[in-house]
Design a protein around this motif. Structure first.
Motif, PDB file in Angstrom:
ATOM      1  N   ALA A   1      13.068  41.464  55.414  1.00 50.27           N
ATOM      2  CA  ALA A   1      14.278  41.833  56.158  1.00 50.27           C
ATOM      3  C   ALA A   1      15.472  41.802  55.218  1.00 50.27           C
ATOM      4  CB  ALA A   1      14.513  40.881  57.319  1.00 50.27           C
ATOM      5  N   ALA A   2      16.413  42.708  55.455  1.00 55.87           N
ATOM      6  CA  ALA A   2      17.675  42.719  54.711  1.00 55.87           C
ATOM      7  C   ALA A   2      18.789  43.068  55.683  1.00 55.87           C
ATOM      8  CB  ALA A   2      17.629  43.719  53.555  1.00 55.87           C
TER       9      ALA A   2
ATOM     10  N   THR B 196      22.342  35.102  56.449  1.00 48.91           N
ATOM     11  CA  THR B 196      21.598  35.066  55.194  1.00 48.91           C
ATOM     12  C   THR B 196      21.259  36.479  54.722  1.00 48.91           C
ATOM     13  OG1 THR B 196      19.718  34.018  54.092  1.00 48.91           O
ATOM     14  CG2 THR B 196      19.307  34.965  56.249  1.00 48.91           C
ATOM     15  N   GLY B 197      20.988  36.580  53.419  1.00 50.21           N
ATOM     16  CA  GLY B 197      20.646  37.856  52.806  1.00 50.21           C
ATOM     17  C   GLY B 197      19.177  38.179  52.922  1.00 50.21           C
ATOM     18  N   ALA B 198      18.731  39.124  52.104  1.00 52.35           N
ATOM     19  CA  ALA B 198      17.366  39.632  52.162  1.00 52.35           C
ATOM     20  C   ALA B 198      16.347  38.515  51.937  1.00 52.35           C
ATOM     21  CB  ALA B 198      17.173  40.735  51.134  1.00 52.35           C
ATOM     22  N   ARG B 199      15.254  38.595  52.666  1.00 53.70           N
ATOM     23  CA  ARG B 199      14.223  37.551  52.541  1.00 53.70           C
ATOM     24  C   ARG B 199      12.892  38.085  53.062  1.00 53.70           C
ATOM     25  NH1 ARG B 199      17.831  38.377  56.885  1.00 53.70           N
ATOM     26  NH2 ARG B 199      17.017  37.499  58.809  1.00 53.70           N
TER      27      ARG B 199
ATOM     28  N   LEU C 273      34.897  40.976  49.124  1.00 53.82           N
ATOM     29  CA  LEU C 273      34.552  39.722  49.809  1.00 53.82           C
ATOM     30  C   LEU C 273      33.754  40.022  51.087  1.00 53.82           C
ATOM     31  CD1 LEU C 273      35.010  36.648  49.434  1.00 53.82           C
ATOM     32  CD2 LEU C 273      36.960  36.865  50.984  1.00 53.82           C
ATOM     33  N   PRO C 274      32.552  40.536  50.957  1.00 59.35           N
ATOM     34  CA  PRO C 274      31.733  40.821  52.134  1.00 59.35           C
ATOM     35  C   PRO C 274      30.897  39.616  52.559  1.00 59.35           C
ATOM     36  CG  PRO C 274      30.595  41.581  50.199  1.00 59.35           C
ATOM     37  CD  PRO C 274      31.898  40.968  49.713  1.00 59.35           C
ATOM     38  N   PHE C 275      30.316  39.727  53.740  1.00 58.68           N
ATOM     39  CA  PHE C 275      29.297  38.764  54.166  1.00 58.68           C
ATOM     40  C   PHE C 275      28.246  39.497  54.978  1.00 58.68           C
ATOM     41  CE2 PHE C 275      32.594  38.620  57.431  1.00 58.68           C
ATOM     42  CZ  PHE C 275      31.878  38.673  58.615  1.00 58.68           C
ATOM     43  N   ALA C 276      27.075  38.889  55.078  1.00 52.91           N
ATOM     44  CA  ALA C 276      25.957  39.512  55.776  1.00 52.91           C
ATOM     45  C   ALA C 276      26.027  39.232  57.265  1.00 52.91           C
ATOM     46  CB  ALA C 276      24.624  38.992  55.223  1.00 52.91           C
ATOM     47  N   LEU C 277      25.527  40.184  58.039  1.00 57.43           N
ATOM     48  CA  LEU C 277      25.436  40.056  59.489  1.00 57.43           C
ATOM     49  C   LEU C 277      24.039  39.582  59.903  1.00 57.43           C
ATOM     50  CD1 LEU C 277      27.184  43.384  60.492  1.00 57.43           C
ATOM     51  CD2 LEU C 277      28.057  41.083  60.924  1.00 57.43           C
ATOM     52  N   PRO C 278      23.897  39.060  61.128  1.00 52.68           N
ATOM     53  CA  PRO C 278      22.546  38.763  61.623  1.00 52.68           C
ATOM     54  C   PRO C 278      21.714  40.036  61.809  1.00 52.68           C
ATOM     55  CG  PRO C 278      24.231  37.657  62.948  1.00 52.68           C
ATOM     56  CD  PRO C 278      24.939  38.629  62.067  1.00 52.68           C
ATOM     57  N   GLN C 279      22.369  41.163  62.092  1.00 57.35           N
ATOM     58  CA  GLN C 279      21.651  42.421  62.290  1.00 57.35           C
ATOM     59  C   GLN C 279      21.017  42.850  60.966  1.00 57.35           C
ATOM     60  OE1 GLN C 279      24.692  41.752  63.350  1.00 57.35           O
ATOM     61  NE2 GLN C 279      24.813  42.198  65.532  1.00 57.35           N
ATOM     62  N   ALA C 280      19.775  43.300  61.025  1.00 52.74           N
ATOM     63  CA  ALA C 280      19.028  43.563  59.796  1.00 52.74           C
ATOM     64  C   ALA C 280      18.044  44.705  59.976  1.00 52.74           C
ATOM     65  CB  ALA C 280      18.272  42.304  59.361  1.00 52.74           C
ATOM     66  N   THR C 281      17.643  45.274  58.853  1.00 51.39           N
ATOM     67  CA  THR C 281      16.499  46.183  58.809  1.00 51.39           C
ATOM     68  C   THR C 281      15.272  45.373  58.429  1.00 51.39           C
ATOM     69  OG1 THR C 281      17.772  48.144  58.238  1.00 51.39           O
ATOM     70  CG2 THR C 281      15.456  48.147  57.619  1.00 51.39           C
ATOM     71  N   VAL C 282      14.201  45.553  59.173  1.00 52.51           N
ATOM     72  CA  VAL C 282      12.944  44.845  58.921  1.00 52.51           C
ATOM     73  C   VAL C 282      11.912  45.861  58.454  1.00 52.51           C
ATOM     74  CG1 VAL C 282      11.157  43.377  59.909  1.00 52.51           C
ATOM     75  CG2 VAL C 282      13.528  43.114  60.639  1.00 52.51           C
ATOM     76  N   ALA C 283      11.208  45.524  57.384  1.00 57.21           N
ATOM     77  CA  ALA C 283      10.216  46.420  56.789  1.00 57.21           C
ATOM     78  C   ALA C 283       8.863  45.731  56.745  1.00 57.21           C
ATOM     79  CB  ALA C 283      10.636  46.826  55.385  1.00 57.21           C
ATOM     80  N   ALA C 284       7.878  46.324  57.413  1.00 54.30           N
ATOM     81  CA  ALA C 284       6.481  45.904  57.263  1.00 54.30           C
ATOM     82  C   ALA C 284       5.870  46.826  56.217  1.00 54.30           C
ATOM     83  CB  ALA C 284       5.739  46.023  58.579  1.00 54.30           C
TER      84      ALA C 284
END
Length: 378
Positions: free
Chosen positions: A20-21, A373-376, A40-51
């Motif tokens: 997810a990112a 949080t960022g990509a993981r 000065l950006p920050f990440a959102l809870p909304q994400a793209t998920v890749a299987a």
């Protein structure tokens, strides 16, 4: 959003993994990243998920739960997606990796996203970063997070055709929960700056205007070219080298009014990033509000990338008691940010909704922006 089940129904087997990112909000520092400036950006809870599963037969298969249509099959060695198709983003990541010498021999990919498309929240960077991280892990490429961000940016610049800076991909790859990313886009050095509005009794609202004006087509590239022209006229490599204290002297050297406006915005917004970081380091989050409003005025008047809907959000929110507000992202539609006392958030959101109804606009989407949080790998 069960991407594992979706993947298995498409490809007949479970994925090798799920990544997810996130999308992002830029707190301050707009149109500065391609000027070697600060953001000065920050990440959102909304994400793209890749299987994703690895393939070794040269086949790249791509599917999106959001785009509609079936699975697209491409040659991993030289993927050529249909013109204007969403598959240019993941295919561009594969091409960028291969051109950098990394042996990506194919993959099966299934994507789903909760990042609103067209809202200026970097749904494209989230997609690119999720795919880049998955391929990095599956093929053991050993790339760092900034290197993955560069690959994702290369995909968008060279293969999608959008001359974006590096900010969106960097924050998607590197963000930390409860922090904003103070990024120097020249050398990609960064620092995690504590930013937790809720802990201070505040709410940072995103107001997605749900509009995208045609005026925005090509406007990003035009402003980038104008900033580069300004740097050449001032004899500097990039506008980040123009000191804010000497801005009047620099502007006096420029004959073209449009170039002067662009330069004034970039130099002043770089300074606003530094002021905001100092305020956050001092724990004075409320004082960030007026800086946001000042930044909006610069985007509206000097860069001229706002629109009536974005201006209406800012004016209405501030009149209803917000601490400050500004458009975020590329402009001509998309989203605005509103910093407000938590107890006033509902009233301010309602005031914006009433203003949109009164102006005959479609209802906006309003939601809190929580630094995430960022990509993981999930």
């Amino acid at each position: 959003m069960n991407v594992a089940a979706g993947f298995e129904s498409l490809y007949g087997a479970a994925p090798d993994g799920i990544w997810a990112a996130p999308g992002r909000v830029n707190l301050i520092g707009e149109y500065t990243d391609f000027n070697d400036g600060f953001v000065l950006p920050f990440a959102l809870p909304q994400a793209t998920v890749a299987a994703v599963s690895r393939r070794d037969d040269g086949v790249l298969r791509l599917h999106s739960a959001d785009a509609g249509g079936g699975t697209v099959r491409l040659d991993a060695a030289a993927p050529e997606p249909p013109p204007g198709d969403w598959t240019a983003y993941p295919a561009g990541v594969v091409r960028a990796l291969r051109e950098a010498g990394h042996p990506v021999t194919g993959a099966d990919v299934h994507l789903a996203s909760t990042v609103p498309s067209g809202a200026g929240l970097s749904s494209s960077a989230a997609l690119e970063t999720a795919v880049a991280l998955a391929l990095n892990d599956l093929f053991g490429l050993g790339l760092s997070r900034p290197e993955l961000a560069r690959i994702a940016q290369r995909a968008e610049n060279a293969f999608v055709g959008v001359p974006c800076g590096i900010m969106d991909q960097m924050v998607s790859a590197c963000a930390r929960e409860g922090h904003a990313l103070h990024l120097d886009t020249r050398d990609l050095s960064y620092r995690q700056v504590p930013f937790d509005p809720a802990a201070e009794g505040l709410t940072l609202l995103v107001v997605d205007t749900r509009v995208k004006h045609a005026l925005g087509d090509g406007a990003y590239a035009e402003r980038r070219a104008g900033c580069e022209a300004g740097a050449r006229a001032l004899g500097v490599r990039a506008l980040r080298e123009v000191d804010a204290e000497r801005l009047p002297e620099a502007l006096a050297l420029l004959e073209d009014d449009r170039t002067r406006r662009y330069v004034r915005h970039v130099v002043s917004d770089n300074a606003r990033v530094e002021r905001t970081v100092a305020l956050l380091d001092a724990g004075d989050v409320r004082a960030v509000g007026p800086v946001l409003t000042e930044g909006h005025a610069s985007l509206r008047d000097d860069l001229r990338v706002s629109c009536p809907e974005l201006d209406l959000v800012v004016e209405t929110a501030n009149a209803a008691g917000a601490l400050g507000a500004r458009m975020t992202g590329g402009g001509f539609g998309g989203s605005a940010l509103v910093l407000v006392e938590a107890g006033r958030a509902e009233a301010v959101a309602a005031a914006v909704e009433r203003a949109f109804a009164g102006a005959g606009h479609a209802p906006p989407a309003v939601f809190p922006a929580v630094p995430s949080t960022g990509a993981r790998r999930l």
